[in-house]
Design an enzyme around this catalytic site. Structure first.
Site, PDB file in Angstrom:
ATOM      1  N   SER A   1       0.883  -1.270  -0.085  1.00 48.35           N
ATOM      2  CA  SER A   1      -0.022   0.075  -0.148  1.00 48.35           C
ATOM      3  C   SER A   1       0.952   1.200   0.001  1.00 48.35           C
ATOM      4  O   SER A   1       1.750   1.386  -0.996  1.00 48.35           O
ATOM      5  CB  SER A   1      -0.833   0.003   1.049  1.00 48.35           C
TER       6      SER A   1
ATOM      7  N   ASP B   1      -9.887  -3.549  -5.479  1.00 47.95           N
ATOM      8  CA  ASP B   1      -9.269  -2.731  -4.263  1.00 47.95           C
ATOM      9  C   ASP B   1      -9.841  -1.493  -4.073  1.00 47.95           C
ATOM     10  O   ASP B   1      -9.779  -0.818  -5.083  1.00 47.95           O
ATOM     11  CB  ASP B   1      -7.558  -2.781  -4.575  1.00 47.95           C
TER      12      ASP B   1
ATOM     13  N   HIS C   1      -8.162  -5.033  -1.249  1.00 47.56           N
ATOM     14  CA  HIS C   1      -6.675  -4.555  -0.676  1.00 47.56           C
ATOM     15  C   HIS C   1      -6.169  -5.542   0.322  1.00 47.56           C
ATOM     16  O   HIS C   1      -4.859  -5.607   0.265  1.00 47.56           O
ATOM     17  CB  HIS C   1      -7.218  -3.068   0.119  1.00 47.56           C
TER      18      HIS C   1
END
Length: 711
Positions: free
Chosen positions: A563, A648, A683
C-alpha cells in the site's frame, strides 16, 4: 492508501543450504505482455504530463481485463517451475498452524464470547456461552457456511444489543469494504429480511435494544459520510440520517462508550478530530458537540463516572497528553491536565477500570504499559526484557475488575494473551500461539535491534531476527520490510510463516523509518507532506547499513512493502535500484499525482493532510519529484513482483498495472518483472486463512528462487 496494509502473518522449517548459483532458472522465450500505448495529456499548473496507460483505469473495458489476464498468464508461465515448491511451502506453513484453534474467551454482559476455527476450514465460527464456560455453546455465526458460493467473504462489526437478543453484522462478498448489515435474532436464529447496504459494517445499539446506529459510505468516493438510525421492524428506506459529514476531508463513525452511558459520533481527518455525544437511553435525542473541530486539534474521549478523559495534542502537546473534563462541561476550556506532555514519550491511549488507569505509551520506539491506581499510590510499568517485542492491551470490556488483559510477542516469541492482576502483579498466560510440527524452538533464533544513521544524521532503528549461527559475511539473504506512512508504527511481531524464510537462511528485518510513529509524533511529522522523502531515504540508508555491517550484500538484499509501503518500494527502486536483488510491492500506491488530483477516486480527499493537495503547486511539484510512476526511467531495475486486487478500494488496481506497463518498456537488462492480479479480491487479499497463505507462498518462492533455493 490510508489503511495500513497488514503484512500477512505466516511462517516455515530448517533447510539451510543456499545454492551457489543465485540466478533462478529462467523460462525461455516467453514474451512479456505489452499494454497498448494510448497517450493522454494531463495538465496542471501549466505543466503537462503524458500518461500512456491512463486507459487502464477503465475497469469494465474488456481490453483492460484482457491485459490483466495476460499479465497473470505471463507470471504463471514464468514461475511454473516453482509451482511444486509453492505447494510444498503451503503444506509446510499450514502444518505449523493449529487448525482447530480458538480465541481466549472474554466475558461481556453475562456471556463468554469465543471465536474458533475447525480443522480444514478457512473461516471462523463465532460463538458464546451464557454465564459459564461450562454452559452450552450458542453458535452465532458459522462463516464457513455463510461463505459458500463466494470467492471472497468477510464478516465484520458484530454488535450485540444490551438485552443480548439481537446481533447486527456486516458482510462483504466483493472485497471492496462495502458491507451489507443485517440483524439476527440470537434467541430464534432468524435473520431479519432488512438489508442496510453500502455501509462500513460497524453498528451500535442504543440502550432501548430497538435502535441501531450505523455508518454509510458515499457511493463514488467510498468515504464514510453519513450516520443513520434504524428502528427494529422498519424498512431500510425509512432510516433517518442522524449526521452528514459534509467536509470531504473527514470521515465519520459511531460507537458506544465502554461505560454504555453515551453514544458517540466521531469525525476525523489526518490532523483534526471532533465528537458528538448522546445518552444511550435517549436514542431519539439530539447529539451535542463535545468540542467543535479546530484544525490541528486532535483528541479522543473515554467516559468514566461523571467525567470524560481526553487524550489530546492541545497546547502543542506533540506527543499527546491526558486531560479530564466534567461530562456536563466538555468544551476544551474546561479540560485540565492529568498526565502532562512529555517530549520523549508518546501517549498512545488509555484503558479505564474502576480502581486503575492503564496508560499505553511509546518511548525510544518501544511499547510501554503503565499501571496507575486512582488512589495515586505506587504506579508502575509492566517489565519487558528485550527490544524486539510488541505489547498492547486487548479485550478489556469490564470496568469492575483488577485484571488487565494484554498481548505480548517478539520476533522469535509466539503471541501470548496474558491476564495481569494489577493489584497482586500476578501474571496468567491464558494462551500462547502454538507452532505445530515439533521443530520450532525460539532459542534457535537471535533477535536484535540495530541503529542506522540517515543522511541527515538521524538514528533509525531496525529490528531483525535470524537463525543462530549466521555469519556476517555479506552472503546472507535479507528481507527488509517497512511501511512509513500515516503515523502507523511497524512493531516487531512473530510469524510462524516467516520461519520458512528464516530456516532457509534468510534474515528478516523491519526498518522503523520516519512517516510511522515508531519514535513519537515528530517521527511521523518528519516523514509526511513536504518531508515525505525522508521515508524513502531512511529506507535506503537502512539498506546501506545492513550491507556495510555485512549482514547481507546488494546481491542478496530484498525489500518489501504494501500500500503506502508499496509507494516506498516504487520510490527506492527509482532512487537506488542497485541496492536490491529483488523487491515485492504489494497493492502499491504508485501513481501519486494523478490519484491525488482526482477527488472522485475513493479516499482521495481525506489524504490531503498526509501527502498534500496537488491543486497547490508546491505540493504538486514535490509529489511529482518522487511519484514512482512519474519517475520511472531508463535504467536497470531489480527483479520485481507486484501484487494487486481487481476490487481494491484503497489503491485502485490500475496504479500497479500502469506502473508495470511503464516499467516493461523503460527498464534495461533482463531482470524479472511480474504483475499478479487477484481478479476476485481487494486490498487485503484473499479472505480465507489458508487462501491467504497461498499468496504468501508466491512471494516467498519469488525470493527463494532468486536465491537459487529450490526446496
Amino acid at each position: 492508501m490510508k489503511y495500513q496494509f497488514l503484512l500477512s502473518c505466516v511462517c516455515l522449517t530448517f533447510a539451510s543450504a543456499i545454492a551457489q548459483n543465485n540466478k533462478p532458472k529462467m523460462v525461455e522465450k516467453i514474451k512479456a505482455p505489452l499494454a497498448a500505448v494510448k497517450p493522454k495529456q494531463l495538465e496542471k499548473h501549466g505543466h503537462v504530463r503524458t500518461d500512456n496507460y491512463y486507459w487502464l483505469n477503465e475497469r469494465e473495458n474488456p481490453e483492460v481485463i484482457d491485459y490483466l489476464n495476460k499479465e497473470n498468464d505471463y507470471y504463471n508461465a514464468m514461475t511454473a517451475h516453482t509451482k511444486q515448491f509453492q505447494a510444498d511451502l503451503f503444506e509446510e506453513m499450514k502444518a505449523r498452524i493449529k487448525e482447530d484453534d480458538s480465541s481466549v474467551p472474554y466475558l461481556y454482559n453475562g456471556y463468554y464470547y469465543i471465536t474458533r476455527y475447525e480443522k480444514g476450514k478457512d473461516y471462523p465460527i463465532y460463538a458464546r456461552k451464557k454465564g459459564s464456560l461450562e454452559a452450552n455453546e450458542e453458535i452465532m455465526f458459522d462463516c464457513n457456511e455463510m461463505a459458500k458460493g463466494h470467492s471472497y467473504f468477510q464478516l465484520s462489526g458484530l454488535s450485540v444489543s444490551e438485552d443480548n437478543k439481537w446481533c447486527a453484522f456486516g458482510v462483504d462478498t466483493v472485497s471492496r469494504r462495502e458491507y451489507t448489515i443485517q440483524i439476527k435474532n440470537l434467541e430464534s436464529g432468524e435473520i431479519l429480511p432488512v438489508k442496510l447496504e453500502k455501509t462500513t459494517g460497524g453498528s451500535t445499539w442504543a440502550a432501548d435494544n430497538k435502535t441501531l446506529f450505523y455508518t454509510r459510505k458515499d457511493l463514488v468516493t467510498l468515504r464514510s459520510d453519513k450516520i443513520y438510525k434504524h428502528k427494529l421492524g422498519s424498512e431500510a428506506k425509512e432510516d433517518q440520517v442522524v449526521f452528514h459529514e459534509k467536509d470531504d476531508t473527514f470521515s465519520t463513525y459511531i460507537y458506544k462508550e465502554k461505560s454504555k452511558k453515551y453514544l458517540v459520533i466521531g469525525s476525523s481527518s489526518t490532523l483534526t478530530s471532533e465528537y458528538q455525544i448522546l445518552k444511550s437511553d435517549n436514542p431519539d435525542g439530539k447529539f451535542e458537540l463535545f468540542q467543535k473541530r479546530t484544525r490541528g486539534l486532535e483528541y479522543s474521549i473515554s467516559h468514566f463516572g461523571d467525567s470524560f478523559y481526553v487524550v489530546t495534542n492541545k497546547d502543542k502537546a506533540t506527543n499527546f497528553k491526558l486531560m479530564k473534563t466534567p461530562e456536563t462541561a466538555t468544551a476544551k476550556e474546561n479540560w485540565v491536565d492529568l498526565i502532562p506532555h512529555r517530549k520523549e514519550t508518546l501517549l498512545e491511549g488509555i484503558e479505564i477500570f474502576k480502581d486503575y488507569l492503564v496508560v499505553v505509551e511509546r518511548n525510544n520506539g518501544l511499547n510501554k504499559i503503565r499501571i496507575m491506581p486512582w488512589s495515586g499510590k505506587d504506579e508502575y510499568y509492566l517489565p519487558f526484557d528485550i527490544e524486539t517485542y510488541t505489547a498492547y492491551t486487548t479485550t478489556n470490556v469490564d470496568f469492575d475488575t483488577e485484571i488487565l488483559r494484554y498481548s505480548y510477542q517478539s520476533m522469535a516469541t509466539p503471541s501470548s494473551v496474558i491476564d495481569f492482576n494489577m493489584r497482586t502483579k500476578e501474571k496468567t498466560i491464558k494462551k500462547e500461539q502454538e507452532v505445530l510440527g515439533g521443530k520450532f524452538d525460539k532459542n534457535n533464533y537471535t533477535e536484535e535491534r540495530i541503529w542506522a544513521t540517515a543522511q541527515d544524521g538521524t538514528k533509525v532503528p531496525i529490528s531483525m531476527v535470524y537463525r543462530k549461527g549466521i555469519k556476517k559475511d555479506g552472503k546472507n539473504p535479507l528481507l527488509l520490510y517497512a511501511y512509513g506512512s500515516y503515523g502507523s508504527s511497524m512493531d516487531p511481531y512473530f510469524s510462524s510463516i516467516r520461519l520458512s524464510l528464516l530456516d532457509r537462511g534468510f534474515i528478516y528485518a523491519i526498518a522503523h523509518i520516519r512517516g510511522g510513529e515508531d519514535l513519537g509524533r515528530e517521527w511521523y511529522e518528519n516523514g509526511k507532506l513536504l518531508k515525505k522523502k525522508n521515508t524513502f531515504t531512511d529506507f535506503i540508508d537502512c539498506s546501506k547499513y545492513v550491507i556495510e555491517q555485512q549482514y547481507t550484500s546488494a546481491k542478496h538484499l530484498y525489500a518489501e512493502g504494501g500500500s503506502a509501503g508499496g509507494l516506498l518500494m516504487g520510490a527506492i527502486i527509482n532512487m537506488a535500484p542497485e541496492l536490491y536483488n529483488g523487491v515485492i510491492a504489494q497493492v502499491p500506491f504508485v501513481d501519486v499525482v494523478t490519484t491525488m488530483l482526482d477527488d472522485s477516486i475513493p479516499l482521495t480527499t481525506g489524504e490531503y493532510d498526509e501527502w498534500g493537495n496537488p491543486n497547490d503547486k508546491k505540493y504538486y511539484d514535490y509529489m511529482l519529484s518522487y511519484s514512482p510512476y512519474d519517475n520511472v526511467k531508463q535504467q536497470k531495475y531489480p527483479n520485481i513482483l507486484v501484487t494487486t486486487g481487481l476490487h481494491d478500494s484503497q489503491v485502485q488496481y490500475w496504479e500497479p498495472a500502469k506502473w508495470v506497463a511503464k516499467l516493461r518498456v523503460m527498464k534495461l537488462g533482463d531482470s524479472q518483472l511480474f504483475l499478479d492480479t487477484n481478479m476476485d479480491t481487494g486490498h487485503g487479499g484473499a479472505s480465507g486463512r489458508f487462501e491467504a497463505i497461498k499468496e504468501v507462498t508466491k512471494e516467498y518462492t519469488f525470493l527463494l528462487d532468486l536465491e537459487g533455493i529450490k526446496k
